[in-house]
Write an enzyme that holds these catalytic residues in place. Structure first.
Site, PDB file in Angstrom:
ATOM      1  N   ASP A   1      33.084  39.261  32.834  1.00 31.00           N
ATOM      2  CA  ASP A   1      31.798  39.600  33.459  1.00 31.00           C
ATOM      3  C   ASP A   1      31.747  39.286  34.948  1.00 31.00           C
ATOM      4  O   ASP A   1      30.708  39.484  35.591  1.00 31.00           O
ATOM      5  CB  ASP A   1      30.640  38.907  32.732  1.00 31.00           C
ATOM      6  N   ASP A   2      32.854  38.788  35.514  1.00 30.61           N
ATOM      7  CA  ASP A   2      32.919  38.539  36.951  1.00 30.61           C
ATOM      8  C   ASP A   2      33.902  39.507  37.628  1.00 30.61           C
ATOM      9  O   ASP A   2      34.490  39.190  38.665  1.00 30.61           O
ATOM     10  CB  ASP A   2      33.327  37.088  37.239  1.00 30.61           C
TER      11      ASP A   2
ATOM     12  N   ARG B   1      25.572  37.393  36.376  1.00 31.17           N
ATOM     13  CA  ARG B   1      26.793  38.196  36.499  1.00 31.17           C
ATOM     14  C   ARG B   1      26.641  39.604  35.916  1.00 31.17           C
ATOM     15  O   ARG B   1      26.945  40.596  36.582  1.00 31.17           O
ATOM     16  CB  ARG B   1      27.960  37.484  35.803  1.00 31.17           C
TER      17      ARG B   1
ATOM     18  N   ASP C   1      43.313  35.705  26.470  1.00 30.63           N
ATOM     19  CA  ASP C   1      44.282  36.527  27.200  1.00 30.63           C
ATOM     20  C   ASP C   1      45.714  36.054  26.954  1.00 30.63           C
ATOM     21  O   ASP C   1      46.641  36.872  26.863  1.00 30.63           O
ATOM     22  CB  ASP C   1      43.961  36.556  28.696  1.00 30.63           C
TER      23      ASP C   1
ATOM     24  N   HIS D   1      40.369  36.269  40.529  1.00 29.94           N
ATOM     25  CA  HIS D   1      39.957  35.267  41.512  1.00 29.94           C
ATOM     26  C   HIS D   1      41.002  34.163  41.670  1.00 29.94           C
ATOM     27  O   HIS D   1      40.833  33.261  42.491  1.00 29.94           O
ATOM     28  CB  HIS D   1      38.608  34.655  41.116  1.00 29.94           C
TER      29      HIS D   1
END
Length: 392
Positions: free
Chosen positions: A220-221, A147, A307, A331
């Site tokens: 990291d995505d 990634r 988060d 996503h």
């Protein structure tokens, strides 16, 4: 004759006694005077030393030896930690601005505790630029090649100096990338809430130390459209309280209130998958709950990941609203609905194997995440994009 001698002897003895007594008295008086002078000198010396070496620290309200001041200046972070430890969860920060000639002193007042920072009025009033943004990327060692390497070869090239990578292990291959800021947090290399909150706590503290205007976090995505990110934060004043992001839920998250049995707490949070940005003003107000490792304590208390903990502190504890930015994408939403004509205006794109942005470019085999293809769609002049058509 004998009588005269006896009288003379007595008289002589009396004279000697009187002289000796006077000598003793004079000696004792002189000693007392000397002692008084000495005491007066010591007192004056102590007073002078008090003026030159001792002052009252207005922040702590106690005497501080100036001879130790240099040590305290060198240990500024420790001093800040001491100040933070004096705060309670209900303490509020009221930012006041004091103008003085061409300079502005910004004072963060915390129930009588003043932390001052001199800022030029020109700097305060100028428009926000890319250099004012602290971009943090959370990753783990196992994702470095799969990634993180993709991000390093795409959007991070546009913001290398502003991007800070927070991972859990040293990696010589990544460290060799010129200009890359990598922080080994030494947090657990897992996806547990403890590991996630551990990294976020270090991200937050690192942002505070950077003196930047905006704290923007991504995973990291996630692909970040840097020009659009700068355009976004320019719309908002960093000296005001802003929490920018996009929730992944259609309604506020609910958790049990541990202080009031049988009651629930509801609050909004911006999903870390899409990314979020926090103004410096709001980040400073988070200090009693997030700085110096407190963030991990809060995360453990509510038993939620990083988060959600950010949202809990801002939305519930500080009573600040989340400003929804629809151009952030995780996503957890369908990325295929983003049309090509709108792609240049979006800010972030996250992905997983089953959900990627629909954009032409490299083959699926060479670019399963579609991040490289997205980057070349947005910035086709990059050297890495010269062979994009041959691999379509």
């Amino acid at each position: 004759m004998r009588v005269s001698l006896r009288r003379a002897a007595k008289f002589t003895a009396i004279v000697i006694v009187v002289i000796f007594t006077n000598f003793l008295i004079s000696y004792e008086v002189s000693q007392k005077l000397e002692d008084r002078r000495s005491e007066r000198g010591d007192t004056e010396e102590r007073v002078n030393n008090g003026r030159s070496e001792v002052h009252v620290d207005t922040a702590l309200g106690e005497p501080v030896d100036i001879r130790q001041k240099d040590k305290k200046n060198n240990l500024g972070r420790n001093r800040d930690s001491e100040l933070r430890r004096m705060m309670s969860a209900k303490e509020k920060h009221n930012l006041t601005t004091v103008e003085s000639s061409n300079n502005v002193q910004t004072t963060s007042r915390i129930n009588g505790l003043d932390q001052k920072k001199s800022v030029s009025s020109g700097d305060k009033n100028r428009k926000t630029e890319l250099s004012d943004i602290f971009i943090s990327v959370k990753t783990t060692q196992k994702n470095h090649k799969s990634r993180l390497r993709i991000l390093l070869d795409t959007w991070i090239l546009l913001a290398r100096d502003q991007t800070h990578i927070f991972t859990d292990a040293d990696d010589p291959e990544i460290s060799h990338d010129k200009g890359v800021h990598i922080v080994n947090t030494n947090c657990l290399p897992t996806h547990s809430r403890q590991a996630l909150c551990c990294k976020m706590a270090i991200e937050y503290d690192s942002f505070l130390e950077s003196k930047k205007r905006w704290f923007c976090h991504v995973d990291d995505d996630t692909y970040v459209n840097i020009p659009q990110l700068v355009k976004l934060v320019k719309k908002y004043n960093h000296t005001q309280d802003w929490y920018l992001g996009k929730p992944s839920l259609a309604r506020p998250i609910e958790i049990m209130d541990r202080k009031h049995k049988g009651q629930k707490i509801a609050f909004w949070f911006a999903t870390g998958g899409a990314g979020f940005c926090i103004s410096r003003s709001l980040a400073l107000k988070m200090m009693p709950h997030a700085s110096g490792g407190r963030f991990m304590t809060v995360g453990e208390t509510i038993r939620l990941p990083d988060d959600c903990t950010i949202g809990y502190i801002i939305s519930h504890l500080l009573k600040k609203e989340l400003t929804i930015v629809t151009e952030f994408h995780s996503h957890l939403e369908s990325l295929k609905i983003v049309k090509n004509k709108d792609m240049r205006n979006q800010i972030t794109y996250s992905y997983n194997k089953a959900n990627v942005v629909h954009v032409s470019g490299f083959s699926d085999e060479n670019d399963p995440s579609r991040i490289r293809s997205l980057h070349c769609f947005l910035f086709p002049t990059f050297h890495e994009c010269k062979d994009v058509d041959s691999n379509s």
